[in-house]
Design a protein around this motif. Structure first.
Motif, PDB file in Angstrom:
ATOM      1  N   PRO A   1       0.623  -0.799  -0.025  1.00 23.75           N
ATOM      2  CA  PRO A   1      -0.168   0.482  -0.053  1.00 23.75           C
ATOM      3  C   PRO A   1       1.055   1.256   0.166  1.00 23.75           C
ATOM      4  O   PRO A   1       2.201   1.242   0.926  1.00 23.75           O
ATOM      5  N   PRO A   2       0.632   2.504  -0.319  1.00 25.31           N
ATOM      6  CA  PRO A   2       0.960   4.150  -0.773  1.00 25.31           C
ATOM      7  C   PRO A   2       1.879   3.851   0.879  1.00 25.31           C
ATOM      8  O   PRO A   2       0.862   4.421   2.104  1.00 25.31           O
ATOM      9  N   GLN A   3       2.508   4.328   0.538  1.00 24.47           N
ATOM     10  CA  GLN A   3       3.638   4.375   2.465  1.00 24.47           C
ATOM     11  C   GLN A   3       4.383   6.040   1.909  1.00 24.47           C
ATOM     12  O   GLN A   3       5.281   5.429   1.351  1.00 24.47           O
ATOM     13  N   VAL A   4       4.773   6.241   3.109  1.00 23.69           N
ATOM     14  CA  VAL A   4       5.345   7.892   3.029  1.00 23.69           C
ATOM     15  C   VAL A   4       6.368   7.322   4.647  1.00 23.69           C
ATOM     16  O   VAL A   4       5.128   7.642   6.016  1.00 23.69           O
ATOM     17  N   LEU A   5       7.855   7.954   4.301  1.00 26.43           N
ATOM     18  CA  LEU A   5       8.480   7.789   5.323  1.00 26.43           C
ATOM     19  C   LEU A   5       9.112   8.739   5.761  1.00 26.43           C
ATOM     20  O   LEU A   5       9.256   9.909   4.569  1.00 26.43           O
ATOM     21  N   VAL A   6       8.857   9.435   7.129  1.00 26.26           N
ATOM     22  CA  VAL A   6       9.234  11.029   7.343  1.00 26.26           C
ATOM     23  C   VAL A   6      10.652  10.779   8.133  1.00 26.26           C
ATOM     24  O   VAL A   6       9.883  10.210   9.615  1.00 26.26           O
ATOM     25  N   VAL A   7      11.538  11.117   7.835  1.00 25.04           N
ATOM     26  CA  VAL A   7      12.683  11.513   9.325  1.00 25.04           C
ATOM     27  C   VAL A   7      13.493  12.357   9.981  1.00 25.04           C
ATOM     28  O   VAL A   7      13.633  13.185   8.652  1.00 25.04           O
ATOM     29  N   THR A   8      13.621  12.897  10.694  1.00 29.25           N
ATOM     30  CA  THR A   8      13.064  14.233  11.322  1.00 29.25           C
ATOM     31  C   THR A   8      14.281  14.072  11.936  1.00 29.25           C
ATOM     32  O   THR A   8      14.795  13.453  13.293  1.00 29.25           O
ATOM     33  N   VAL A   9      15.643  15.060  12.101  1.00 34.06           N
ATOM     34  CA  VAL A   9      16.762  14.208  12.516  1.00 34.06           C
ATOM     35  C   VAL A   9      16.836  16.092  13.876  1.00 34.06           C
ATOM     36  O   VAL A   9      17.232  16.786  13.019  1.00 34.06           O
TER      37      VAL A   9
ATOM     38  N   GLU B   1       0.770   4.972   6.229  1.00 26.47           N
ATOM     39  CA  GLU B   1       0.647   4.041   5.711  1.00 26.47           C
ATOM     40  C   GLU B   1      -1.368   4.795   4.996  1.00 26.47           C
ATOM     41  O   GLU B   1      -2.025   4.778   5.577  1.00 26.47           O
ATOM     42  N   PHE B   2      -0.730   4.143   3.529  1.00 28.02           N
ATOM     43  CA  PHE B   2      -2.648   5.319   3.066  1.00 28.02           C
ATOM     44  C   PHE B   2      -3.303   4.271   1.950  1.00 28.02           C
ATOM     45  O   PHE B   2      -2.943   3.191   2.112  1.00 28.02           O
ATOM     46  N   ALA B   3      -4.737   3.872   2.297  1.00 34.93           N
ATOM     47  CA  ALA B   3      -5.323   3.307   1.443  1.00 34.93           C
ATOM     48  C   ALA B   3      -4.799   3.350   0.427  1.00 34.93           C
ATOM     49  O   ALA B   3      -4.072   3.706  -0.860  1.00 34.93           O
TER      50      ALA B   3
ATOM     51  N   VAL C   1       0.629   7.033  -4.875  1.00 40.27           N
ATOM     52  CA  VAL C   1       1.814   7.476  -4.485  1.00 40.27           C
ATOM     53  C   VAL C   1       2.261   8.977  -3.805  1.00 40.27           C
ATOM     54  O   VAL C   1       2.743  10.035  -2.791  1.00 40.27           O
ATOM     55  N   SER C   2       2.508   9.512  -5.119  1.00 42.40           N
ATOM     56  CA  SER C   2       2.250  11.328  -5.228  1.00 42.40           C
ATOM     57  C   SER C   2       2.045  12.425  -4.974  1.00 42.40           C
ATOM     58  O   SER C   2       2.329  13.034  -4.258  1.00 42.40           O
ATOM     59  N   GLU C   3       0.447  11.541  -4.927  1.00 41.49           N
ATOM     60  CA  GLU C   3      -0.536  12.031  -3.824  1.00 41.49           C
ATOM     61  C   GLU C   3      -0.497  12.321  -2.590  1.00 41.49           C
ATOM     62  O   GLU C   3      -0.474  13.196  -1.611  1.00 41.49           O
ATOM     63  N   ALA C   4       0.368  10.917  -1.928  1.00 38.91           N
ATOM     64  CA  ALA C   4       0.329  10.763  -0.438  1.00 38.91           C
ATOM     65  C   ALA C   4       1.637  11.501   0.159  1.00 38.91           C
ATOM     66  O   ALA C   4       1.552  12.326   0.746  1.00 38.91           O
ATOM     67  N   VAL C   5       2.333  11.873  -0.991  1.00 38.82           N
ATOM     68  CA  VAL C   5       4.057  12.499  -0.930  1.00 38.82           C
ATOM     69  C   VAL C   5       3.428  13.559  -0.351  1.00 38.82           C
ATOM     70  O   VAL C   5       4.167  14.816   0.645  1.00 38.82           O
ATOM     71  N   THR C   6       3.294  14.220  -1.507  1.00 38.37           N
ATOM     72  CA  THR C   6       2.340  15.764  -1.899  1.00 38.37           C
ATOM     73  C   THR C   6       1.498  15.800  -0.486  1.00 38.37           C
ATOM     74  O   THR C   6       1.474  17.286   0.681  1.00 38.37           O
ATOM     75  N   GLU C   7       0.840  15.438   0.033  1.00 44.54           N
ATOM     76  CA  GLU C   7       0.213  15.442   1.489  1.00 44.54           C
ATOM     77  C   GLU C   7       0.139  15.660   2.395  1.00 44.54           C
ATOM     78  O   GLU C   7       0.793  16.526   3.383  1.00 44.54           O
TER      79      GLU C   7
ATOM     80  N   LEU D   1      13.368  14.541   6.189  1.00 44.99           N
ATOM     81  CA  LEU D   1      13.391  13.892   5.051  1.00 44.99           C
ATOM     82  C   LEU D   1      12.075  12.946   4.697  1.00 44.99           C
ATOM     83  O   LEU D   1      11.471  11.963   5.527  1.00 44.99           O
ATOM     84  N   VAL D   2      11.375  13.175   3.440  1.00 38.62           N
ATOM     85  CA  VAL D   2      10.402  12.314   2.747  1.00 38.62           C
ATOM     86  C   VAL D   2      10.591  11.644   1.616  1.00 38.62           C
ATOM     87  O   VAL D   2      10.815  11.693   0.982  1.00 38.62           O
ATOM     88  N   TYR D   3      10.086  10.385   2.134  1.00 42.77           N
ATOM     89  CA  TYR D   3      10.672   9.126   1.155  1.00 42.77           C
ATOM     90  C   TYR D   3       9.346   8.698   0.890  1.00 42.77           C
ATOM     91  O   TYR D   3       8.347   8.354   1.699  1.00 42.77           O
ATOM     92  N   SER D   4       8.984   7.833  -0.446  1.00 40.56           N
ATOM     93  CA  SER D   4       8.065   7.028  -0.936  1.00 40.56           C
ATOM     94  C   SER D   4       8.344   5.727  -0.373  1.00 40.56           C
ATOM     95  O   SER D   4       9.492   5.040  -1.047  1.00 40.56           O
ATOM     96  N   ILE D   5       7.831   4.854   0.096  1.00 34.05           N
ATOM     97  CA  ILE D   5       8.285   3.454  -0.162  1.00 34.05           C
ATOM     98  C   ILE D   5       7.063   2.633  -1.080  1.00 34.05           C
ATOM     99  O   ILE D   5       5.464   2.587  -0.330  1.00 34.05           O
ATOM    100  N   THR D   6       7.317   2.044  -1.781  1.00 35.92           N
ATOM    101  CA  THR D   6       7.216   0.609  -2.358  1.00 35.92           C
ATOM    102  C   THR D   6       7.206  -0.097  -2.112  1.00 35.92           C
ATOM    103  O   THR D   6       8.837  -0.628  -1.793  1.00 35.92           O
TER     104      THR D   6
END
Length: 249
Positions: free
Chosen positions: A42-50, A94-96, A101-107, A127-132
């Motif tokens: 499923p569409p997933q986006v990872l956000v890493v903050t340091v 994790e999105f429906a 994925v591109s829409e999820a990253v934008t949001e 840092l934003v990563y799209s995960i497939t």
């Protein structure tokens, strides 16, 4: 109506209908997406903050929790999980399945734009990563000093950036290696403002003098017999002592 009798009485029409159905079926098969290894993730986006130097509880309170509250309101969000350690916050949204994925990253980026101004000073840009199934990290490595006499976090960061990363990129099939966390080496300059003013100098002049003598930038190029030679101006301070020897005026 007797369908069999009608078909026998109109053989050419039946043949035409059969051909039409066959052509439409073949067109549908040819236009359907095919993949030997279809992406079932499923569409997933990872956000890493340091944020260097911050403890895990502080990172959770000032970074992870505000991120969770902001992202929880996104349309189509199915689940979110987070992990917080000293200096690092990691949040996976994790999105429906119906969401691109591109829409999820934008949001997610829009949500970050709303929440990052409230982060404490010294927090790095998330840092934003799209995960497939194709882009998920194959291996995640964590480096830490073994004991008090071992390398510092700054030295470990330099080791990861300039040695380990280069070695991993030489492995066939490795496309990208990301380095995050750790401490970036830095020098803190303490200024005696009274002495600076008595010397007729300004703080801006001091900052400018240090910046001008601590640079690394392209200096031009020269073409000789078809070969192109690039020149670089490299005058970075090799150590802390050289910063103290900077000539201001």
């Amino acid at each position: 109506m007797n369908l069999a009798k009608w078909s026998l009485e109109h053989p050419y029409l039946v043949l035409a209908l059969a051909c039409a159905v066959g052509v439409l079926g073949l067109a549908g098969v040819m236009s359907s997406p095919r993949d030997l290894f279809p992406d079932t993730t499923p569409p997933q986006v990872l956000v890493v903050t340091v944020r260097e130097g911050a403890s895990a509880p502080e990172m959770a309170r000032t970074v992870t929790e505000p991120l969770e509250r902001e992202i929880s309101g996104l349309n189509g969000l199915a689940n979110q999980t987070s992990t917080t350690a000293d200096g690092v916050s990691s949040l996976r949204a994790e999105f429906a399945y119906g969401k691109k994925v591109s829409e999820a990253v934008t949001e997610v980026r829009n949500a970050l734009a709303a929440v990052t101004p409230r982060f404490p000073a010294g927090t790095a840009e998330p840092l934003v990563y799209s995960i497939t199934s194709r882009t998920a990290p194959a291996v995640t490595l964590a480096l830490s000093p073994l004991d008090e006499g071992g390398p510092t976090l700054s030295e470990i960061r330099l080791l990861a950036e300039h040695v380990i990363r280069d070695e991993l990129l030489r492995i066939p099939g490795v496309g990208e290696v990301e380095v995050f966390g750790g401490h970036h080496p830095s020098v803190e300059v303490s200024v005696d403002r009274d002495l600076l003013a008595a010397s007729g100098l300004s703080l801006e002049g001091l900052i400018g003098a240090i910046a001008k003598q601590n640079i690394s930038a392209p200096a031009g190029r020269l073409t000789v017999e078809g070969a192109e030679i690039h020149f670089t101006l490299d005058s970075l301070f090799p150590g802390v002592d050289q910063v103290g020897d900077t000539v201001i005026a």
